[in-house]
Structure formats: structure tokens, C-alpha cells
Design an enzyme around this catalytic site. Structure first.
Site, PDB file in Angstrom:
ATOM      1  N   ASN A   1       7.483  37.576 -38.373  1.00 38.72           N
ATOM      2  CA  ASN A   1       6.874  38.647 -39.171  1.00 38.72           C
ATOM      3  C   ASN A   1       7.728  39.895 -39.000  1.00 38.72           C
ATOM      4  OD1 ASN A   1       5.285  40.629 -40.294  1.00 38.72           O
ATOM      5  ND2 ASN A   1       3.604  40.444 -38.822  1.00 38.72           N
ATOM      6  N   TRP A   2       8.472  40.243 -40.054  1.00 38.54           N
ATOM      7  CA  TRP A   2       9.369  41.398 -39.953  1.00 38.54           C
ATOM      8  C   TRP A   2       8.596  42.719 -40.042  1.00 38.54           C
ATOM      9  CZ3 TRP A   2      14.800  40.823 -42.719  1.00 38.54           C
ATOM     10  CH2 TRP A   2      15.533  39.828 -42.063  1.00 38.54           C
ATOM     11  N   LYS A   3       7.320  42.661 -40.423  1.00 36.89           N
ATOM     12  CA  LYS A   3       6.518  43.881 -40.596  1.00 36.89           C
ATOM     13  C   LYS A   3       7.282  44.851 -41.509  1.00 36.89           C
ATOM     14  CE  LYS A   3       4.424  42.884 -36.166  1.00 36.89           C
ATOM     15  NZ  LYS A   3       3.762  43.367 -34.957  1.00 36.89           N
TER      16      LYS A   3
ATOM     17  N   HIS B   1      -3.729  40.381 -40.421  1.00 42.27           N
ATOM     18  CA  HIS B   1      -3.016  40.839 -39.217  1.00 42.27           C
ATOM     19  C   HIS B   1      -3.738  42.065 -38.651  1.00 42.27           C
ATOM     20  CE1 HIS B   1       0.103  42.449 -36.619  1.00 42.27           C
ATOM     21  NE2 HIS B   1       0.688  41.266 -36.668  1.00 42.27           N
TER      22      HIS B   1
ATOM     23  N   GLU C   1      -2.706  44.745 -37.569  1.00 44.92           N
ATOM     24  CA  GLU C   1      -2.209  46.030 -38.077  1.00 44.92           C
ATOM     25  C   GLU C   1      -2.819  46.349 -39.436  1.00 44.92           C
ATOM     26  OE1 GLU C   1       1.930  45.090 -37.562  1.00 44.92           O
ATOM     27  OE2 GLU C   1       1.658  45.189 -35.385  1.00 44.92           O
TER      28      GLU C   1
ATOM     29  N   GLU D   1      -3.466  36.438 -32.008  1.00 50.20           N
ATOM     30  CA  GLU D   1      -2.632  37.557 -31.613  1.00 50.20           C
ATOM     31  C   GLU D   1      -3.482  38.618 -30.904  1.00 50.20           C
ATOM     32  OE1 GLU D   1       1.219  37.648 -34.188  1.00 50.20           O
ATOM     33  OE2 GLU D   1      -0.256  39.010 -35.013  1.00 50.20           O
TER      34      GLU D   1
ATOM     35  N   GLY E   1       3.833  43.909 -29.510  1.00 51.38           N
ATOM     36  CA  GLY E   1       4.835  44.961 -29.367  1.00 51.38           C
ATOM     37  C   GLY E   1       4.816  45.666 -28.029  1.00 51.38           C
TER      38      GLY E   1
ATOM     39  N   SER F   1       4.416  39.536 -28.338  1.00 51.68           N
ATOM     40  CA  SER F   1       5.500  39.620 -27.356  1.00 51.68           C
ATOM     41  C   SER F   1       6.120  38.277 -27.001  1.00 51.68           C
ATOM     42  CB  SER F   1       5.020  40.354 -26.090  1.00 51.68           C
ATOM     43  OG  SER F   1       4.670  41.704 -26.407  1.00 51.68           O
TER      44      SER F   1
ATOM     45  N   GLY G   1       7.032  38.877 -33.869  1.00 52.10           N
ATOM     46  CA  GLY G   1       7.349  40.152 -34.514  1.00 52.10           C
ATOM     47  C   GLY G   1       8.767  40.582 -34.199  1.00 52.10           C
ATOM     48  N   GLY G   2       8.902  41.496 -33.256  1.00 56.91           N
ATOM     49  CA  GLY G   2      10.192  42.104 -32.949  1.00 56.91           C
ATOM     50  C   GLY G   2      11.335  41.120 -32.766  1.00 56.91           C
TER      51      GLY G   2
HETATM   52  P1  13P Z   1       5.622  41.252 -31.420  1.00 61.47           P
HETATM   53  O1  13P Z   1       6.259  39.875 -31.324  1.00 61.47           O
HETATM   54  O2  13P Z   1       6.621  42.313 -31.772  1.00 61.47           O
HETATM   55  O3  13P Z   1       4.792  41.556 -30.224  1.00 61.47           O
HETATM   56  O4  13P Z   1       4.621  41.187 -32.677  1.00 61.47           O
HETATM   57  C1  13P Z   1       3.709  40.154 -32.775  1.00 61.47           C
HETATM   58  C2  13P Z   1       3.087  40.202 -34.114  1.00 61.47           C
HETATM   59  O5  13P Z   1       2.283  41.068 -34.406  1.00 61.47           O
HETATM   60  C3  13P Z   1       3.485  39.170 -35.092  1.00 61.47           C
HETATM   61  O6  13P Z   1       2.666  39.186 -36.211  1.00 61.47           O
END
Ligand code: 13P
Length: 245
Positions: A8-10, A92, A94, A162, A168, A207, A228-229
Site C-alpha cells: 500500500n503506497w498510500k 483502512h 487511515e 492492521e 508506521g 511495520s 506500507g512503507g
Molecule cells: P506500515 O507498513 O508503513 O506500517 O503500514 C502498514 C499499513 O498501513 C499498510 O496498509
């Protein structure tokens, strides 16, 4: 079942970042798992073109519950399909936090996504305060109850656990905590969609990185990751893909 490594590149990445996709495909042309990247909508069509004929699938990060209409700034499931997507992330944390998305809205979006032919990745997870209060299973159980379509099949649904406090932050639950939640999700999902639940992929997210992927993937009922990251760099995401067999 085929496991799934999903990135997920957000709200990250521009067209120059597509070089990472080319590098990923060059390094991992035939992964043992399904491989998915969900870029910002601006990059979706171009990434889908890049991925054509490869093992990489692309997906959206959200969609509207309606097919078209006067909804400024939104994108429908049919539009994601048209751009080359085969998955969409829904609910998600967020989006739940930034846009006030409720379980009912996530359910409506999931129904629309599946009707359009997309695989819906529905996200659930507790906040740190909820975990500290011992409410984790109650919270994610209610999220699952409220957001998973009753007629969903294993082919059209993915569930992602999640924990909000692990996103993050570099912090992750213990392997036992992940196992407890995933075991619970499998059982709860079975109550909704019966035998289909056995083959529905349950992803862990929060993470995940190359250094912890293998131990997380060894946890029972973990069928992949939502990253994510670490999905932004081909070397990191590729290492996570390679750890998923
Ligand atoms: P991180 O891997 O950056 O913690 O993000 C997880 C996430 O929210 C994937 O949707």
C-alpha cells in the site's frame, strides 16, 4: 491457498517511482505468492500497463460505493477496473480516521467493489487504547461483522488485520498476539461466510519489513502481508515477497 504480498503506497510516489516497479519485476518475475501494489490513483493506469503480462497485480486504495455520479474527488470500483486494477483496499484505518468511514460505509464499498469484479481487501484493527483496555477482539469482531458482505467468497475477499498502533511505528504485536487475532478472525469469518472462510487470505499489516517478515509469515492463519512503507522500495518489498512461500 496462494498467499498474498500486498503493498500500500498510500499518498506516496510519483511517476518516477515507477522505476521501483520495474526493478521489482526484474528481480521477482515468478514469485511463489501473489504480488500486489496499490499506488495512488494517479499512478494506477500507468502501473497497470507496466505490470501487464507479469506476476504483479495492481489495486486501488479506496473506492466509492456508487458506480458514477456527482461525487467530486471520488473514484468508483468500475473506474478502478477500467484503469487496470484487480484489487481495492477498503476501510483502512487511515480512511476510517481521516474520512470518518464507518463499518456500514465499508460494507457498501465492499459490495460495490465485488460487484464490479474487484477483490476487496477489508481492513480491521484496534487502537492502542483499545488493546490496553482488553477490547481488541471485540473491536475487530464488530468491524468484521459490520463490513464483510454476507455473500463474499474466498476469491473476492481478503481480510487485513492492521493494529492501528503498529502502522508506521516500527512496533509490531508479539507473534502470539498476531496468532490470537488471526485465529479469531478465521472463526468469526466462518460464522459469516461458512466454508469460504477457510480459503480467504488473512493478511497481517503494520511495520512489516524484510527483517520480521519470515517470522510473521510462520504464524498460523497468516496468509500474507499488507505492507506500507517497506513496499515503496523494490529491494524491501522484494525481500518480503521472497519470504512468503
Ligand atoms: P506500515 O507498513 O508503513 O506500517 O503500514 C502498514 C499499513 O498501513 C499498510 O496498509
Amino acid at each position: 491457498m496462494k498467499k498474498l504480498a500486498a503493498g500500500n503506497w498510500k499518498m506516496n510516489g510519483n511517476r518516477a517511482a515507477l522505476a521501483e516497479v520495474a526493478a521489482l519485476l526484474a528481480a521477482h518475475p515468478t514469485p511463489a505468492c501473489d504480488m500486489l501494489l496499490c499506488p495512488p490513483t494517479t499512478l494506477l493506469a500507468e502501473m497497470a500497463t507496466l505490470a501487464q503480462g507479469s506476476a504483479l497485480k495492481v489495486g486501488g486504495q479506496d473506492c466509492h460505493a456508487k458506480t458514477f455520479g456527482a461525487h467530486t474527488g471520488d473514484v468508483s470500483a468500475a473506474m478502478l477496473v477500467d484503469a487496470g486494477a484487480s484489487y481495492v483496499i477498503l476501510g483502512h484505518s487511515e480512511r476510517r480516521a481521516d474520512h470518518g468511514e464507518t463499518d456500514a460505509l465499508v460494507l457498501a464499498k465492499a459490495e460495490a467493489a465485488i460487484a464490479a469484479g474487484l477483490i476487496a481487501i477489508i481492513c480491521v484493527g484496534e487502537t492502542e487504547a483499545q488493546r490496553d483496555a482488553g477490547e481488541t477482539l471485540a473491536v475487530i469482531g464488530a468491524q468484521l461483522d459490520g463490513s464483510v458482505p454476507a455473500n463474499a467468497t474466498a476469491a473476492a475477499l481478503v481480510l487485513a488485520y492492521e493494529p492501528v498502533w503498529a502502522i508506521g511505528t516500527g512496533r509490531t504485536p508479539t507473534l502470539n498476539q498476531i496468532a490470537e487475532v488471526h485465529n479469531f478472525l478465521r472463526a468469526r469469518l466462518t460464522a459469516h461466510i461458512g466454508v469460504e472462510a477457510a480459503n480467504t487470505r488473512l493478511l497481517y499489516g503494520g511495520s512489516v519489513k524484510p527483517s520480521n517478515a519470515a517470522e510473521i509469515f510462520a504464524v498460523p492463519d497468516v496468509d500474507g502481508a499488507l505492507v506500507g512503507g517497506a513496499s515503496l522500495k523494490a529491494a524491501d518489498f522484494g525481500a518480503i515477497v521472497a519470504a512468503l512461500t
